[in-house]
Motif scaffolding. Structure first.
Motif, mmCIF file in Angstrom:
data_model
loop_
_atom_site.group_PDB
_atom_site.id
_atom_site.type_symbol
_atom_site.label_atom_id
_atom_site.label_comp_id
_atom_site.label_asym_id
_atom_site.label_seq_id
_atom_site.Cartn_x
_atom_site.Cartn_y
_atom_site.Cartn_z
ATOM 1 N N THR B 24 -2.204 12.055 -10.876
ATOM 2 C CA THR B 24 -1.992 11.247 -12.071
ATOM 3 C C THR B 24 -3.298 11.162 -12.832
ATOM 4 O OG1 THR B 24 -2.451 9.196 -10.883
ATOM 5 C CG2 THR B 24 -0.145 9.882 -11.031
ATOM 6 N N TYR B 25 -3.200 10.944 -14.142
ATOM 7 C CA TYR B 25 -4.395 11.006 -14.978
ATOM 8 C C TYR B 25 -4.419 9.839 -15.951
ATOM 9 C CZ TYR B 25 -1.207 12.572 -18.581
ATOM 10 O OH TYR B 25 -0.184 12.644 -19.468
ATOM 11 N N SER B 26 -5.601 9.645 -16.549
ATOM 12 C CA SER B 26 -5.760 8.638 -17.588
ATOM 13 C C SER B 26 -6.718 9.169 -18.636
ATOM 14 C CB SER B 26 -6.301 7.330 -16.992
ATOM 15 O OG SER B 26 -6.569 6.393 -18.008
ATOM 16 N N LYS B 69 4.476 13.244 -19.350
ATOM 17 C CA LYS B 69 3.648 12.357 -20.174
ATOM 18 C C LYS B 69 3.955 10.884 -19.912
ATOM 19 C CE LYS B 69 1.988 11.740 -24.898
ATOM 20 N NZ LYS B 69 2.043 12.247 -26.294
ATOM 21 N N THR B 72 2.369 9.961 -16.757
ATOM 22 C CA THR B 72 0.975 10.453 -16.732
ATOM 23 C C THR B 72 0.696 11.205 -15.432
ATOM 24 O OG1 THR B 72 0.068 8.357 -15.863
ATOM 25 C CG2 THR B 72 0.145 8.635 -18.263
ATOM 26 N N SER B 73 1.560 12.167 -15.139
ATOM 27 C CA SER B 73 1.415 12.922 -13.896
ATOM 28 C C SER B 73 1.390 14.415 -14.162
ATOM 29 C CB SER B 73 2.542 12.578 -12.927
ATOM 30 O OG SER B 73 3.784 13.038 -13.418
#
Lengths: 114, 115
Positions: B24-26, B69, B72-73
């Motif tokens: 997962t991202y930010s 999206k 967020t993965s």
């Protein structure tokens, strides 16, 4: 063969000494990077350079210095100010710094303080 | 700021079974996402990337990843695992429009494929 060459593969340093890690690329890439790898912490950015004679600090720049006098070379100096320098150091390059293209990595230098 | 999380230190799977390695991202803007693989005492090898376009990205050695999206993965997948897939896998992200011009990496996930 095109690629990124890091030397030496293994490096031993006495406490209090500065040491320089070499990174050379013949890929004609504009951008170059230095990362440090510690077990369980992934890769952390030390310094990066988008173009010759320019470079920026990453997340853990303290105790390190770099230069980018030639497009193909991006040496990293580990100074005596770096408190815990024992780690695996990885150099990378990419065609340009926009992030659209992937980075290519060298085989790494394992630095041990003795 | 840009960041990425890999919630699993290790993933174990039997040879021939499907595998998933989570990421997962930010980021503040649009993400540029990458997967790399590392074999012992070696540098990282590029597997695949998502910049824009189709959410399902296909890469090297039969790997693929799905960009989601809303969650967020960017999980890495392979339909049938091989023993030779055993390695350390890193997810990386860059904020395409706003972030610094370098990748931020996750902590890595060790994949172990049992014969």
């Amino acid at each position: 063969d095109g690629g990124i060459t890091q030397s030496p593969k293994y490096l031993f340093r006495k406490e209090g000494q500065n040491v320089t890690l070499s990174c050379e690329q013949n890929l004609n890439h504009d951008a170059m990077y230095w990362y440090r790898q510690d077990p369980g912490q992934g890769l952390r950015l030390i310094y990066y350079s988008q173009i010759v004679n320019d470079f920026q600090k990453g997340d853990i720049a303290e105790g390190y210095s770099v230069s980018r006098e030639k497009k193909e070379s991006f040496p990293l100096t580990v100074t005596s100010a770096q408190k815990n320098p024992t780690a695996f150091y990885l150099c990378a390059s990419s065609i340009e710094g926009t992030g659209l293209t992937e980075a290519f990595f060298g085989q790494g230098t394992r630095l041990t303080v003795v | 700021a840009q960041s990425v999380a890999q919630p699993e230190d290790q993933v174990n799977v039997a040879e021939g079974n499907p595998l998933t390695v989570k990421c997962t991202y930010s980021v503040s803007g649009n993400p540029y996402l990458f997967w790399y693989v590392q074999y012992p005492n070696r540098g990282l090898q590029f597997l695949l990337k998502y910049i824009t376009g189709d959410n399902l990205v296909k890469g090297s050695y039969g790997f693929e990843a799905e960009f989601n999206k809303s969650q967020t993965s960017f999980h890495l997948k392979k339909p049938s695992a091989l023993v030779s897939d055993s390695a350390l896998y890193f997810c990386a992200v860059r904020d395409g429009e706003r972030g610094r011009r370098a990748l931020t990496f996750g902590s890595g996930t060790r994949l172990q494929v049992q014969p």
